[in-house]
Design a protein around this motif. Sequence first.
Motif, PDB file in Angstrom:
ATOM      1  N   UNK A   1      32.681  26.231 -12.102  1.00 48.27           N
ATOM      2  CA  UNK A   1      32.395  26.638 -10.583  1.00 48.27           C
ATOM      3  C   UNK A   1      31.047  26.629  -9.972  1.00 48.27           C
ATOM      4  N   UNK A   2      30.693  25.359  -9.904  1.00 47.84           N
ATOM      5  CA  UNK A   2      29.116  26.365  -8.896  1.00 47.84           C
ATOM      6  C   UNK A   2      29.614  25.901  -7.450  1.00 47.84           C
ATOM      7  N   UNK A   3      28.505  27.146  -7.066  1.00 45.71           N
ATOM      8  CA  UNK A   3      28.324  27.428  -5.639  1.00 45.71           C
ATOM      9  C   UNK A   3      27.049  26.505  -5.319  1.00 45.71           C
ATOM     10  N   UNK A   4      26.796  25.561  -4.534  1.00 47.04           N
ATOM     11  CA  UNK A   4      26.001  24.654  -4.347  1.00 47.04           C
ATOM     12  C   UNK A   4      24.240  25.182  -3.499  1.00 47.04           C
ATOM     13  N   UNK A   5      23.788  24.597  -3.133  1.00 46.30           N
ATOM     14  CA  UNK A   5      23.171  25.113  -1.839  1.00 46.30           C
ATOM     15  C   UNK A   5      23.246  24.607  -0.994  1.00 46.30           C
ATOM     16  N   UNK A   6      23.990  24.020  -0.437  1.00 40.37           N
ATOM     17  CA  UNK A   6      25.158  23.196   0.451  1.00 40.37           C
ATOM     18  C   UNK A   6      25.975  22.096   0.714  1.00 40.37           C
TER      19      UNK A   6
ATOM     20  N   UNK B   1      26.682  19.133   1.229  1.00 34.91           N
ATOM     21  CA  UNK B   1      26.007  17.786   0.757  1.00 34.91           C
ATOM     22  C   UNK B   1      25.799  18.176  -0.163  1.00 34.91           C
ATOM     23  N   UNK B   2      25.614  19.101  -0.610  1.00 34.96           N
ATOM     24  CA  UNK B   2      25.215  19.225  -2.347  1.00 34.96           C
ATOM     25  C   UNK B   2      26.543  18.961  -3.100  1.00 34.96           C
TER      26      UNK B   2
ATOM     27  N   UNK C   1      28.041  16.973  -5.987  1.00 35.21           N
ATOM     28  CA  UNK C   1      28.063  17.256  -7.334  1.00 35.21           C
ATOM     29  C   UNK C   1      29.516  17.113  -7.772  1.00 35.21           C
TER      30      UNK C   1
ATOM     31  N   UNK D   1      21.419  16.197  -6.586  1.00 35.50           N
ATOM     32  CA  UNK D   1      23.135  17.045  -6.444  1.00 35.50           C
ATOM     33  C   UNK D   1      24.459  15.994  -7.311  1.00 35.50           C
TER      34      UNK D   1
ATOM     35  N   UNK E   1      17.413  26.661 -10.182  1.00 33.81           N
ATOM     36  CA  UNK E   1      18.429  26.715 -11.229  1.00 33.81           C
ATOM     37  C   UNK E   1      18.342  26.442 -13.094  1.00 33.81           C
TER      38      UNK E   1
END
Lengths: 383, 272
Positions: free
Chosen positions: A52-57, A59-60, A64, B75, B112
């Motif tokens: 599980x990753x919390x992305x920067x937004x 869209x990302x 992902x 991404x 990151x």
Amino acid sequence: MEKKALLISGNESCVEGALYAGVQFYAGYPITPSSEIAEGLAKKLPKYGGVMIQMEDEIASMGAIIGASLTGKKSMTATSGPGFSLKQENLGFASFNEIPCVIVNVMRGGPSTGAPTGPSQGDVMQARWGTHGDHPIVALAPNSIPEIFTETVRAFNISEKYRIPVVLLLDEIISHMREKITFPEKGELEVIDRMKPTVPPDQYKPFDVSNSPLPLVPPMAAYGTGYRFHVTGLNHRTDGFPTNNGELIEKELHRIMGKLDLYKKDMFRTEAYMLEDAEIGIVAFGSSARAAKYAVNELRKQGIKAGMLRYITLWPFEGAAIEMLAQKVKFIVVPELNMGQLILEVERAAQGRTKVYGVNRVNIEIIHPHDIMEKVKELSHGI
Amino acid sequence: MAFEYEKYIRKGTLPHIWCPGCGHGIVMKSLLRAIDGLKLDKNDIAVVSGIGCASRLPGYLDMNTLHTTHGRALAFATGIRLANPKLKVIVVSGDGDAAAIGGNHLIHAARRNIEITLIVFNNSIYGMTGGQVAPTTPLGAIATTMPYGNIDPPFDLVKLVEGAGATFVARTTSYHTAQCEQLFKQAIMHKGFSVVDVIDACPVQYGRRNKPREAPDMMQIQKDNSIPVQLAQKKKPEELVGKIITGIFVKKELPSYTDTYYNTIIPRAQAK
């Protein structure tokens, strides 16, 4: 021994359904009212070795999960209206390249920032046509906590089996309310994994369906397994490389859209409630269908023969059931928490055989059974 | 012995789309030489791009390749790398793709310290769309959307990603092919987020409206104006105006994202 029943929220049910379906990768961005799904998977996914990753937004996050899916992992994200808008470009990429993934959209009041904690069903059309261009997509809209579980599993199954992104369209009401649920045992529900190629790597074409056991659906290799293939958002040939050949472009677009028609029956799910002798039809989905069911019961107590057709699969929209309904009822009422979106499809399917009326609210309050009953009674007087 | 590019190029995909005089093909060669020198298995490399001229590169390579949406390559690459840590993930990007529309993903990938190598084909202009101003276009330069001279100060990509936390940061030019190859090798083997800013020339969309115009002259400038970072450190700022500072700016070992996730987070979660 009787299985233990739990009292959980819709978002928690979605988390459990995703784990049951075998989710291995989640990327997301915090947004109300969907955040509990990210939080739940942050806690639970690593226990199963997943990520599980919390992305920067937003869209990302969408990017992902597509990347992860290309490595063969079952992937998902969850969001709400504003985030769903942001995801649309990459969602189109996933749709065009037939990349399995599940996108949960817990609808909230819109447009724009709207009402983060207010209920809405305003994204019906966005779920279908949010990204640009003609593209295949599936949208499922459960209306109870147990059904969120089973429909989450089904969302993964449809997405993996047919290589189509699936939108799980929840709403603030069913995501945040709590209900009793008993989790199915392992094996009780079918869990489907994507079809892998059987040809050797040097013969593999990522969008070739000529030898596929499932018509129109190409087997999907994973990055890092010896199948070195190319994926692009440009119009592409069956070998994945860009093309400007109009004939090929049209053929591919017809193929990917054709999956919706060919497998509609398998994707399609409705609930018919008291429809057999119904003289008045109510067509509903999601949380509004809960009010509709209550309204049907109350109307029947008052001698009005109402029945409900509930759409669990919103897209691809199957109009046949409406066509039949339209022939036998006096009129159809479509309650929805928006200014009239599903009703457009209902009208189209009814083809003028009967009148179709909306019951709508955009005042960030739920639709009450009483709203539907009043409308039905008012219309019945005129007949 | 001549280098066997055919080993890495997909049959039937050439000629490439790049214009005569463009440096992208030279940089691609350096990348292939680096990969060959490292003896990496093609099956274990994913090359990811966004949109723009440089973004067509993955299609030519016989590897796991992905041509994504504008600005979003990092991404997608993050998903690939996290989902399959066995893969070496290389992102190729133009300067607009990386630093304008993809700027948010750039700084967060750096923060990151995820194990991805980013190669920026930095030609100071939007080439594919016809010469619009980029976040790297020098002040005063002419672009189709800055017809009276650029008033948007450019990014120094090296400073940007260093500030954001990248643990390997280098710069070279498309003229310096040997240095390109060396830096790519180090970047690919680096454990963490690595960036190589490659100053490149776009004679067709940048040169035609600015000076010098021609590809050979533009490349001559890459040669003449370059100064190694060790020498540059001894110079005064005014002496470095218009210079291209090359070499390795940052190289440090810090915990990297995927490694930490798999070796710390998963065991920690499973212990509970």
